[in-house]
Design an enzyme around this catalytic site. Structure first.
Site, PDB file in Angstrom:
ATOM      1  N   HIS A   1       3.573   4.162   5.253  1.00 54.58           N
ATOM      2  CA  HIS A   1       2.884   4.467   6.533  1.00 54.58           C
ATOM      3  C   HIS A   1       3.165   5.924   6.987  1.00 54.58           C
ATOM      4  O   HIS A   1       3.785   6.165   6.062  1.00 54.58           O
ATOM      5  CB  HIS A   1       4.165   3.253   7.193  1.00 54.58           C
ATOM      6  CG  HIS A   1       3.807   3.242   8.528  1.00 54.58           C
ATOM      7  ND1 HIS A   1       3.243   2.774   9.411  1.00 54.58           N
ATOM      8  CD2 HIS A   1       4.687   4.534   9.479  1.00 54.58           C
ATOM      9  CE1 HIS A   1       3.268   2.855  10.301  1.00 54.58           C
ATOM     10  NE2 HIS A   1       4.435   4.588  10.776  1.00 54.58           N
TER      11      HIS A   1
ATOM     12  N   ASN B   1       0.754  -1.293   0.045  1.00 52.40           N
ATOM     13  CA  ASN B   1      -0.061  -0.356   0.002  1.00 52.40           C
ATOM     14  C   ASN B   1       0.615   1.150  -0.078  1.00 52.40           C
ATOM     15  O   ASN B   1       0.173   2.313   0.116  1.00 52.40           O
ATOM     16  CB  ASN B   1      -1.129   0.153   0.942  1.00 52.40           C
ATOM     17  CG  ASN B   1      -0.408  -0.228   2.667  1.00 52.40           C
ATOM     18  OD1 ASN B   1       0.524   0.380   2.906  1.00 52.40           O
ATOM     19  ND2 ASN B   1      -0.884   0.049   3.494  1.00 52.40           N
TER      20      ASN B   1
END
EC number: 2.7.4.6
Length: 140
Positions: free
Chosen positions: A117, A114
């Site tokens: 962070h 993804n």
């Protein structure tokens, strides 16, 4: 809102695709300023230490493998409401649920890859910044 600092990481899935500049631009366009940045290749020990809070979760091994698979860019961001602002521009952890125009909606490949962070609270921001940076490396 107060000026605050937060920790941000551009993960290997994004650095391998040469997205560091594009992601940093999205953060800066949102009003955040990079006050510290370095490119690192996490060791297994560093990844396990950084993500120790997840050590008992079923995805921990896969997380550590992903984080040690290539270079990572660790950054300290500064700005008004930096923690919340960074979380908003990152988007939901699962890119399928991320809002249009967020980093994860635009760049993430999957929930496991993804791309970024970011700290979720002032306490974790302080811990995560300290994990990667000394005070002299942060120039604001």
């Amino acid at each position: 809102m107060a000026i605050e600092r937060t920790f941000s990481m551009i993960k290997p899935d994004a650095t391998k695709r040469n997205l560091t500049g594009a992601i940093t631009k999205m953060l800066e366009d949102a009003g955040l300023r990079v006050v510290a940045s370095k490119r690192v290749w996490m060791s297994r020990r560093e990844a396990e230490g950084f993500y120790a809070v997840h050590k008992d979760r079923p995805f921990f091994g896969e997380l550590v493998e992903g984080m040690t698979s290539g270079p990572t860019v660790v950054q300290v961001l500064e700005g008004e409401g930096a923690i919340l602002k960074n979380r908003e521009i990152m988007g939901a952890t699962n890119p399928a649920n991320a809002a249009e125009g967020t980093i994860r909606k635009v760049h993430a490949l999957s929930i496991g890859e993804n791309s970024v962070h970011g700290s979720d609270a002032p306490e974790t921001a302080a811990q995560e910044i300290k994990y990667w940076f000394s005070d002299t490396e942060i120039v604001g």
